[in-house]
Design an enzyme around this catalytic site. Structure first.
Site, mmCIF file in Angstrom:
data_model
loop_
_atom_site.group_PDB
_atom_site.id
_atom_site.type_symbol
_atom_site.label_atom_id
_atom_site.label_comp_id
_atom_site.label_asym_id
_atom_site.label_seq_id
_atom_site.Cartn_x
_atom_site.Cartn_y
_atom_site.Cartn_z
ATOM 1 N N SER A 60 0.830 -1.214 0.000
ATOM 2 C CA SER A 60 0.000 0.000 0.000
ATOM 3 C C SER A 60 0.865 1.265 0.000
ATOM 4 C CB SER A 60 -0.990 0.001 1.175
ATOM 5 O OG SER A 60 -0.336 0.203 2.397
ATOM 6 N N HIS B 252 8.591 3.451 9.105
ATOM 7 C CA HIS B 252 8.272 2.578 10.241
ATOM 8 C C HIS B 252 6.990 3.077 10.895
ATOM 9 C CE1 HIS B 252 8.989 -0.144 13.588
ATOM 10 N NE2 HIS B 252 8.650 0.846 14.381
HETATM 11 C C1 GRF Z 1 3.699 -0.427 6.822
HETATM 12 O O1 GRF Z 1 3.002 -0.144 8.006
HETATM 13 C C2 GRF Z 1 5.144 -0.068 6.965
HETATM 14 O O2 GRF Z 1 5.379 1.066 7.745
HETATM 15 C C3 GRF Z 1 5.680 -1.280 7.699
HETATM 16 O O3 GRF Z 1 5.012 -2.371 7.107
HETATM 17 C C4 GRF Z 1 3.769 -1.928 6.577
HETATM 18 C C5 GRF Z 1 3.794 -2.246 5.118
HETATM 19 O O4 GRF Z 1 2.557 -2.020 4.517
HETATM 20 N N1 GRF Z 1 7.111 -1.346 7.639
HETATM 21 P P1 GRF Z 1 2.423 -1.970 2.945
HETATM 22 O O5 GRF Z 1 3.049 -3.231 2.365
HETATM 23 O O6 GRF Z 1 3.103 -0.734 2.452
HETATM 24 O O7 GRF Z 1 0.945 -1.938 2.712
#
Ligand code: GRF
Length: 194
Positions: free
Chosen positions: A16, A113
């Protein structure tokens, strides 16, 4: 298209944040998406946007070192010839990179993060925030260092923690903040600022 630099996005999952980057004004700067998992949903998103979608899976290599060597080689392919400098954006990339890999790509590796670092490093950050009764939570974009979730902070975005929140509702609010913050910060980095 922004600046001179280009972007490689490393993912492991649903993608996402990748989609938010591709939907933003810096979407054109993305030259490749590399996943360490073949089943990452983000690979389909990359293809949908006409981007190179490459899998580079740990299980295809005999050791972590061999995997990182292959990853580095794939990154280098995109720097060949007269191609400009590159920022490598980790977007839900769930593998810890070695100190040697981080050093070799110093100043180019950025991560997002889902907490206000230094609070709640590691996994299950929304659960950690709820358990700590935090009043605010959020996300952090930081340079990647050899200390996991410990690199220099570039930018943060806060969200409130509401009385009725659970992990799902809190994640949704933080994720929306991530989708807004990450493309903005990457745009600044691509244009040479910080
Ligand atoms: C996000 O919350 C990112 O901060 C963390 O893992 C999640 C990944 O989500 N490291 P996506 O794959 O970008 O939807």
């Amino acid at each position: 298209m922004s600046g001179e630099k280009r972007l490689i996005v490393l993912i492991s999952g649903r993608g996402s944040n990748l989609r938010a980057i591709l939907d933003s004004p810096i979407g054109d700067a993305v030259i490749a998406v590399i996943s360490d998992r073949k089943d990452a949903g983000g690979l389909a998103i990359a293809r949908q946007y006409g981007k190179e979608a490459i899998d580079c899976c740990r299980e295809d290599y005999p050791s972590s070192a061999a995997f990182e060597k292959a990853l580095a080689e794939k990154i280098v392919e995109y720097q060949a010839g007269d191609s400009p400098a590159i920022i490598i954006a980790l977007a839900g990339f769930m593998r810890i990179l070695s100190a040697a890999f981080v050093a070799a790509h110093a100043g180019r590796l950025v991560n997002i993060h889902p907490s206000l670092l230094p609070k709640f490093p590691g996994l299950h950050t929304h659960r950690q925030a709820l358990a700590a009764n935090a009043a605010v939570h959020g996300c952090t974009v930081h340079w990647v260092s050899e200390k996991v979730d410990g690199g220099e902070i570039i930018a943060q975005r806060q969200v409130p923690v509401l009385p009725d929140d659970n992990e799902v509702t809190l994640e949704k609010r933080v994720l929306a903040a991530e989708h807004s913050l990450y493309p903005q910060v990457l745009a600044q980095l691509l244009n040479g600022g910080e």
